[in-house]
Write a protein that holds these residues in place. Structure first.
Motif, short mmCIF file in Angstrom:
data_model
loop_
_atom_site.label_atom_id
_atom_site.label_comp_id
_atom_site.label_asym_id
_atom_site.label_seq_id
_atom_site.Cartn_x
_atom_site.Cartn_y
_atom_site.Cartn_z
N TYR A 52 -7.85 -17.36 -36.47
CA TYR A 52 -8.06 -18.75 -36.86
C TYR A 52 -8.84 -19.56 -35.82
CZ TYR A 52 -4.84 -17.97 -40.76
OH TYR A 52 -4.23 -17.49 -41.90
N GLU A 53 -9.33 -18.93 -34.77
CA GLU A 53 -10.30 -19.66 -33.93
C GLU A 53 -11.56 -19.89 -34.76
OE1 GLU A 53 -11.11 -17.98 -30.14
OE2 GLU A 53 -9.04 -18.11 -29.45
N ARG A 54 -12.36 -20.86 -34.33
CA ARG A 54 -13.53 -21.26 -35.11
C ARG A 54 -14.82 -21.03 -34.33
NH1 ARG A 54 -12.06 -24.25 -39.53
NH2 ARG A 54 -9.80 -24.52 -39.66
N LEU A 55 -15.79 -20.49 -35.01
CA LEU A 55 -17.11 -20.27 -34.43
C LEU A 55 -18.09 -21.20 -35.14
CD1 LEU A 55 -17.14 -16.35 -34.22
CD2 LEU A 55 -16.19 -18.02 -32.61
N VAL A 56 -18.75 -22.05 -34.37
CA VAL A 56 -19.69 -23.03 -34.91
C VAL A 56 -21.08 -22.69 -34.38
CG1 VAL A 56 -20.28 -25.47 -35.05
CG2 VAL A 56 -17.87 -24.78 -35.02
N TRP A 57 -22.03 -22.58 -35.28
CA TRP A 57 -23.36 -22.16 -34.86
C TRP A 57 -24.42 -22.81 -35.76
CZ3 TRP A 57 -25.94 -18.84 -38.44
CH2 TRP A 57 -25.12 -18.37 -39.48
N ARG A 58 -25.62 -22.91 -35.21
CA ARG A 58 -26.73 -23.48 -35.97
C ARG A 58 -27.58 -22.36 -36.54
NH1 ARG A 58 -29.06 -28.53 -36.17
NH2 ARG A 58 -27.98 -29.31 -34.32
N ASP A 59 -27.77 -22.42 -37.84
CA ASP A 59 -28.53 -21.39 -38.53
C ASP A 59 -29.99 -21.46 -38.10
OD1 ASP A 59 -29.93 -19.82 -40.47
OD2 ASP A 59 -28.23 -20.03 -41.82
N PRO A 60 -30.54 -20.39 -37.53
CA PRO A 60 -31.93 -20.43 -37.06
C PRO A 60 -32.94 -20.53 -38.18
CG PRO A 60 -31.06 -18.20 -36.89
CD PRO A 60 -29.91 -19.07 -37.27
N GLU A 61 -32.50 -20.25 -39.41
CA GLU A 61 -33.45 -20.28 -40.52
C GLU A 61 -33.63 -21.66 -41.12
OE1 GLU A 61 -33.26 -18.41 -44.87
OE2 GLU A 61 -33.65 -16.92 -43.32
N ASP A 62 -32.53 -22.36 -41.36
CA ASP A 62 -32.66 -23.67 -42.00
C ASP A 62 -32.17 -24.83 -41.12
OD1 ASP A 62 -29.91 -23.42 -42.06
OD2 ASP A 62 -29.80 -23.00 -44.21
N GLY A 63 -31.68 -24.51 -39.90
CA GLY A 63 -31.27 -25.56 -38.98
C GLY A 63 -29.92 -26.18 -39.26
N ARG A 64 -29.21 -25.71 -40.29
CA ARG A 64 -27.92 -26.28 -40.64
C ARG A 64 -26.82 -25.74 -39.73
NH1 ARG A 64 -26.81 -25.81 -47.01
NH2 ARG A 64 -24.90 -26.83 -46.28
N TRP A 65 -25.83 -26.60 -39.44
CA TRP A 65 -24.65 -26.15 -38.73
C TRP A 65 -23.74 -25.38 -39.69
CZ3 TRP A 65 -23.95 -25.98 -33.69
CH2 TRP A 65 -24.65 -26.86 -32.86
N ARG A 66 -23.14 -24.33 -39.19
CA ARG A 66 -22.21 -23.54 -39.99
C ARG A 66 -20.94 -23.29 -39.18
NH1 ARG A 66 -24.62 -21.48 -44.57
NH2 ARG A 66 -26.91 -21.59 -44.62
N GLU A 67 -19.84 -23.20 -39.89
CA GLU A 67 -18.54 -22.99 -39.24
C GLU A 67 -17.84 -21.81 -39.92
OE1 GLU A 67 -14.63 -25.63 -38.03
OE2 GLU A 67 -15.43 -25.83 -40.07
N HIS A 68 -17.38 -20.86 -39.11
CA HIS A 68 -16.66 -19.71 -39.62
C HIS A 68 -15.32 -19.55 -38.90
CE1 HIS A 68 -20.49 -18.74 -41.50
NE2 HIS A 68 -19.85 -17.87 -42.25
N VAL A 69 -14.34 -19.08 -39.60
CA VAL A 69 -12.98 -18.93 -39.09
C VAL A 69 -12.68 -17.45 -38.87
CG1 VAL A 69 -10.54 -19.42 -39.53
CG2 VAL A 69 -12.30 -20.98 -40.39
N VAL A 70 -12.17 -17.12 -37.69
CA VAL A 70 -11.85 -15.72 -37.37
C VAL A 70 -10.63 -15.28 -38.20
CG1 VAL A 70 -11.10 -14.13 -35.56
CG2 VAL A 70 -12.74 -15.94 -35.03
N VAL A 71 -10.81 -14.22 -38.98
CA VAL A 71 -9.70 -13.71 -39.79
C VAL A 71 -9.25 -12.32 -39.35
CG1 VAL A 71 -10.31 -15.09 -41.82
CG2 VAL A 71 -11.30 -12.81 -41.54
N ARG A 72 -10.11 -11.63 -38.59
CA ARG A 72 -9.73 -10.30 -38.11
C ARG A 72 -10.57 -9.90 -36.92
NH1 ARG A 72 -8.53 -4.56 -41.06
NH2 ARG A 72 -8.73 -3.28 -39.20
N THR A 73 -9.93 -9.22 -35.97
CA THR A 73 -10.66 -8.62 -34.86
C THR A 73 -10.18 -7.18 -34.69
OG1 THR A 73 -9.04 -9.39 -33.24
CG2 THR A 73 -10.94 -10.81 -33.65
N ASP A 74 -11.10 -6.31 -34.32
CA ASP A 74 -10.79 -4.91 -34.01
C ASP A 74 -11.26 -4.63 -32.59
OD1 ASP A 74 -9.51 -3.84 -36.31
OD2 ASP A 74 -11.44 -3.84 -37.36
#
Length: 358
Positions: free
Chosen positions: A49-71
């Motif tokens: 449930y940590e959050r990764l926030v990044w700017r899309d290099p293609e369209d410049g929009r900010w995106r946010e994704h939630v960690v649901v699994r790590t291996d």
């Protein structure tokens, strides 16, 4: 996205934890009405449930994704699977909402307003509709609204110096432009094994009992049922119970700095007494919260509860091993449909995100 790609990392409480750098390629796959998944390999393991926030290099929009699994691999390195922040709506419940003659904007506000999400509609002038949403998670409710009003969801986040300042969804008549083909964005990561089959962590539960049978004048069953009973009459008017310690540990961080419960639902079909229903729901929540507090590795299940595909019932495992329910992607999980083998990697900025026409 190349190996130099970076993203901002935030904890479950919304605090900035620094920058997470991918080792090799980070792959983002997005499909209209389907998955929105970010996969990457990194040296350090982010928490669930940590959050990764990044700017899309293609369209410049900010995106946010939630960690649901790590291996994590014994030789070093960690493979991370994240879902778009729409998956937060799985942890919200629409108890009973009737929409009649509502516009798309009004319908979206009805199902998202309680979650702190902004909502609007564009390109749907004069479109009205009606529907009943009953005992559904907010993502399923949003999906139902899109079906009834003929809309397509376009989520967004706004980012400031302190992190995400707003989350929202715009309902549009059409998202993207059709280019006649599906496009792949990014490249596969060597050695990546993607098995998304983790349970949600819920910090509060709605408890529902039996639905009362509708009887005819002659005393025979008509084949219908009334609404399910709840325990609000013996719980100070509330239809849910929560665990404050679990909320502070696992709750959803809102832009204003507060923490919201992650709501789930549990159904006891044979229970007709509100007090018994309250006790069973409290026991169910205690089992789940206790299991979640002992989780130290994302390889483990975080709750003793395993949700069935309906998304509204939990089956409480007693034998070993515990049953597993395939997680699939958030949008499909909302409706109880499996996403296994159904998603393909495409990008929205350059192509129409939708099924290939015959």
């Amino acid at each position: 996205m190349s190996g130099g790609w970076r993203c901002l990392r935030y904890g479950r409480d919304g605090r900035r934890l620094g920058t997470l750098r991918a080792c090799g390629a980070a792959v983002h796959r997005e499909e209209l009405g389907g998955e929105d998944v970010l996969e990457l390999t990194c040296l350090e393991a982010p928490g669930k449930y940590e959050r990764l926030v990044w700017r899309d290099p293609e369209d410049g929009r900010w995106r946010e994704h939630v960690v649901v699994r790590t291996d994590e691999r014994a030789g070093g390195g960690c493979e991370v699977c994240c879902e778009g922040s729409l998956c937060d709506l799985l942890a919200g419940v629409v108890v009973d909402t009737r929409l009649s003659g509502a516009t798309a904007a009004e319908a979206a506000s009805a199902v998202l307003g309680g979650a702190g999400w902004e909502s609007s509609a564009e390109g749907l002038p004069g479109v009205t509709g009606s529907c009943l949403i009953y005992h559904a998670n907010r993502l399923a409710a949003l999906r139902r609204v899109c079906e009834i009003w003929g809309a397509e969801p376009d989520p967004y986040v706004e980012v400031g110096p302190s992190g995400v300042t707003a989350r929202g969804v715009v309902l549009r008549a059409r998202v993207g432009a059709w280019r006649g083909a599906r496009l792949t964005y990014g490249r596969s990561m060597a050695g990546c094994v993607r098995t998304v089959a983790e349970d949600e962590v819920f910090t509060a539960l709605y408890g529902w009992g039996a639905g009362e049978a509708v009887m005819g004048e002659d005393g025979s069953w008509t084949g219908g049922y009334r609404k399910r009973i709840d325990f609000s009459s013996v719980n100070s008017g509330e239809k849910w119970v929560g665990d404050e310690e679990a909320r502070l540990a696992w709750g959803i961080a809102l832009p204003d700095g507060s923490r919201a419960h992650r709501f789930g639902q549990v159904v006891f079909d044979g229970v007709t007494d509100p007090e018994q229903l309250l006790e069973l729901t409290q026991a169910a929540l205690a089992r789940g919260a206790r299991r979640g507090s002992h989780t130290s590795s994302t390889r483990r299940r975080s709750l003793a509860a395993c949700r069935s595909c309906s998304g509204t019932r939990w089956s409480w495992p007693t034998p070993s091993p515990r049953p597993r329910a395939s997680r699939g992607c958030a949008w499909w999980r909302a409706s109880g449909r499996s996403a296994t083998g159904s998603s393909r990697a495409i990008r929205s900025a350059a192509c129409r995100r939708g099924p290939t026409p015959p």
